[in-house]
Design an enzyme around this catalytic site. Structure first.
Site, PDB file in Angstrom:
ATOM      1  CG  ASP A   1      -5.013   1.689  18.189  1.00 20.32           C
ATOM      2  OD1 ASP A   1      -4.731   0.970  19.162  1.00 20.32           O
ATOM      3  OD2 ASP A   1      -6.174   1.944  17.838  1.00 20.32           O
TER       4      ASP A   1
ATOM      5  CG  ASP B   1      -2.264   0.598   1.029  1.00 18.02           C
ATOM      6  OD1 ASP B   1      -2.308   1.829   0.844  1.00 18.02           O
ATOM      7  OD2 ASP B   1      -3.275  -0.120   1.057  1.00 18.02           O
TER       8      ASP B   1
ATOM      9  CE1 TYR C   1      -3.936 -11.260 -13.778  1.00 16.45           C
ATOM     10  CE2 TYR C   1      -3.147  -9.960 -11.924  1.00 16.45           C
ATOM     11  CZ  TYR C   1      -3.238 -10.176 -13.284  1.00 16.45           C
ATOM     12  OH  TYR C   1      -2.611  -9.307 -14.149  1.00 16.45           O
TER      13      TYR C   1
ATOM     14  CB  ALA D   1      -9.313  -8.255  -6.810  1.00 19.66           C
TER      15      ALA D   1
ATOM     16  CB  SER E   1      -9.304   0.332   0.093  1.00 19.08           C
ATOM     17  OG  SER E   1      -8.676   0.509  -1.142  1.00 19.08           O
TER      18      SER E   1
ATOM     19  CB  VAL F   1      -9.993   1.041  15.857  1.00 13.73           C
ATOM     20  CG1 VAL F   1     -10.884   2.235  15.560  1.00 13.73           C
ATOM     21  CG2 VAL F   1      -8.639   1.202  15.167  1.00 13.73           C
TER      22      VAL F   1
ATOM     23  CG  HIS G   1      -5.345   3.809   0.965  1.00 16.21           C
ATOM     24  ND1 HIS G   1      -4.932   2.513   0.738  1.00 16.21           N
ATOM     25  CD2 HIS G   1      -6.615   3.888   0.485  1.00 16.21           C
ATOM     26  CE1 HIS G   1      -5.920   1.835   0.161  1.00 16.21           C
ATOM     27  NE2 HIS G   1      -6.954   2.644  -0.003  1.00 16.21           N
TER      28      HIS G   1
ATOM     29  CG  ASN H   1      -4.362  -0.002  22.350  1.00 19.16           C
ATOM     30  OD1 ASN H   1      -5.438   0.244  21.810  1.00 19.16           O
ATOM     31  ND2 ASN H   1      -3.217   0.421  21.857  1.00 19.16           N
TER      32      ASN H   1
ATOM     33  CG  ASN I   1     -13.563   1.370  -4.315  1.00 23.67           C
ATOM     34  OD1 ASN I   1     -13.953   0.340  -3.772  1.00 23.67           O
ATOM     35  ND2 ASN I   1     -12.570   2.110  -3.829  1.00 23.67           N
TER      36      ASN I   1
END
Length: 273
Positions: free
Chosen positions: A31, A22, A157, A155, A207, A72, A55, A68, A146
């Site tokens: 986090d 990415d 493949y 994706a 994503s 999130v 991203h 924690n 999207n």
């Protein structure tokens, strides 16, 4: 929505290596920092793989934000994250860098990679890299796209688990790409996760759906008895995919369909049943 928290008593995917191909991952995010074990910058190997876009950090949090008291929690909260930076601060990049990142993942022993990126072009060198990565035992998960239209590459493949996006009502997101290449679906609307600048952000997209499945793969890989059909001691990419598809929550038309694939990924069922 995907019942990941039900399995944390049994496994947290501790030490499973997840490569996030990415824009990088923010090294200092409170986090995430404890789970980040390394990385690589395929754009310029002499430069940092820190995330200058946001991203990749968002994607990484969905996979493995630490359990924690802040922010999130990820699907696999103890998985080892590796930042494989192939996209620039604008979120775009060259296919050659993506291929290099995928090859780095293989050489450095990643067990699963998430690719929340895509191209409408089927390029042979990319197809070859994907085939080689699967042959090396790497489970690959990618965002369907999207466009609302056909699934993008990688994706599309067959060697890659393609993930479409659903909303909080388990309905397909209007933007989600769809078609015969879709394997699984996962939440991709209004997803709150880690972001650059030690912050958090709500984003939409396949994503965001893809890393839910990558986290599920990490949890499943740490309980090999659930997917090791040939008793080799570990789960192959095909075995992982088969288990996740067989235990997914069927949505839409009965059985596999072009919107949800084999259904909504169900971590609780995949790991515990």
């Amino acid at each position: 929505r995907i019942d990941a928290e039900l399995v944390w008593g049994a496994t947290t995917a501790d030490a499973v290596k997840v490569g996030v191909i990415d824009t990088g991952i923010e090294l200092a995010h409170p986090d995430l920092a404890g789970n980040i074990k390394g990385g690589y910058n395929a754009i310029n190997a002499t430069k940092s793989w820190n995330d200058d876009n946001g991203h990749g950090t968002h994607v990484a949090g969905i996979v493995a934000a630490i359990n924690n008291t802040v922010g999130v929690v990820g699907v696999a909260p103890k998985a080892d994250l590796y930042a494989i930076k192939v996209l620039s601060r604008t979120g775009s990049g060259y296919l050659s860098d993506v291929i290099e990142g995928l090859q780095w993942a293989v050489v450095n022993g990643m067990q699963v990679v998430n690719m929340s990126l895509g191209s409408s072009s089927n390029v042979q060198s990319f197809a070859d890299a994907v085939v080689a990565a699967k042959a090396a035992g790497l489970t690959m998960v990618a965002a369907a796209g999207n466009s609302g239209g056909a699934v993008s590459y990688p994706a599309a493949y067959p060697e890659v688990i393609a993930v479409s996006a659903t909303d909080s009502n388990n309905a397909i997101a209007s933007f989600s790409s769809r078609g015969p290449a879709v394997d699984l679906s996962a939440p991709g609307v209004s997803i709150y996760s880690t972001y650059k600048g030690k912050t958090y952000k709500t984003l939409n997209g396949t994503s965001m759906a893809s890393p839910h499945v990558a986290g599920a793969v990490a949890l499943l890989l740490s309980v090999p008895a659930k997917c090791d059909l040939d008793l080799s001691g570990s789960c192959s990419p095909d075995e992982v995919q088969a288990r996740l598809e067989a235990t997914a929550t069927d949505l839409g038309a009965a059985g596999r369909d072009d919107l949800y694939g084999n259904g909504l990924v169900n971590v609780g069922a995949a790991v515990l049943e």
